[in-house]
Design a protein around this motif. Structure first.
Motif, PDB file in Angstrom:
ATOM      1  N   ALA A 106      -6.519   3.721  32.555  1.00 15.75           N
ATOM      2  CA  ALA A 106      -7.290   3.339  31.370  1.00 15.75           C
ATOM      3  C   ALA A 106      -8.406   2.355  31.730  1.00 15.75           C
ATOM      4  CB  ALA A 106      -6.366   2.734  30.321  1.00 15.75           C
ATOM      5  N   ILE A 107      -8.089   1.384  32.562  1.00 16.97           N
ATOM      6  CA  ILE A 107      -9.105   0.410  32.978  1.00 16.97           C
ATOM      7  C   ILE A 107     -10.219   1.101  33.761  1.00 16.97           C
ATOM      8  CG2 ILE A 107      -9.513  -1.568  34.500  1.00 16.97           C
ATOM      9  CD1 ILE A 107      -6.750  -2.613  33.619  1.00 16.97           C
ATOM     10  N   LEU A 125     -11.148   4.212  33.501  1.00 15.90           N
ATOM     11  CA  LEU A 125     -11.924   5.006  32.544  1.00 15.90           C
ATOM     12  C   LEU A 125     -12.899   4.130  31.764  1.00 15.90           C
ATOM     13  CD1 LEU A 125     -12.403   7.779  31.251  1.00 15.90           C
ATOM     14  CD2 LEU A 125     -10.610   7.202  29.616  1.00 15.90           C
ATOM     15  N   ILE A 126     -12.447   2.979  31.326  1.00 15.11           N
ATOM     16  CA  ILE A 126     -13.327   2.064  30.589  1.00 15.11           C
ATOM     17  C   ILE A 126     -14.477   1.595  31.471  1.00 15.11           C
ATOM     18  CG2 ILE A 126     -13.432  -0.241  29.541  1.00 15.11           C
ATOM     19  CD1 ILE A 126     -10.547   0.319  28.522  1.00 15.11           C
ATOM     20  N   ILE A 169     -16.995   4.416  31.850  1.00 16.06           N
ATOM     21  CA  ILE A 169     -17.776   4.612  30.625  1.00 16.06           C
ATOM     22  C   ILE A 169     -18.866   3.545  30.518  1.00 16.06           C
ATOM     23  CG2 ILE A 169     -17.661   4.459  28.100  1.00 16.06           C
ATOM     24  CD1 ILE A 169     -14.931   5.885  28.305  1.00 16.06           C
ATOM     25  N   VAL A 170     -18.518   2.303  30.819  1.00 22.37           N
ATOM     26  CA  VAL A 170     -19.502   1.219  30.759  1.00 22.37           C
ATOM     27  C   VAL A 170     -20.608   1.448  31.788  1.00 22.37           C
ATOM     28  CG1 VAL A 170     -19.837  -1.253  31.184  1.00 22.37           C
ATOM     29  CG2 VAL A 170     -17.912  -0.472  29.807  1.00 22.37           C
TER      30      VAL A 170
END
Length: 85
Positions: free
Chosen positions: A68-69, A71-72, A75-76
């Motif tokens: 999840a980290i 992926l975030i 995205i950023v």
């Protein structure tokens, strides 16, 4: 307590999901421990099955958080790159 009556979760499905979708290295390790739970339960080693189950759960939680980290962060990064164009 009889081994056939003990219900120790193996987290096999979660390990496969983690391996395919979140974090491959941790997913593989979790999958190994999930299989160890099944084997230990089959031969009646409840202590080993419990240890492997806890390890599989911990590796799955860490793998999902890392996925999840990651992926975030991706995205950023892509949002910043696209904003500059």
């Amino acid at each position: 307590m009889e081994a056939s009556r003990v219900n120790i979760p193996s987290y096999l499905a979660l390990s496969i999901f983690n391996m395919l979708c979140c974090c491959l290295p941790l997913g593989i390790a979790a999958l190994v421990f999930s299989v160890q739970v099944k084997n230990a339960t089959h031969i009646g080693d409840v202590n080993q099955a419990s240890k492997s189950s806890r390890t599989a759960r911990l590796l799955n939680i860490i793998g999902i958080v890392v996925g999840a980290i990651t992926l975030i962060i991706l995205i950023v990064i892509f949002a910043v790159v696209l904003k500059k164009k």
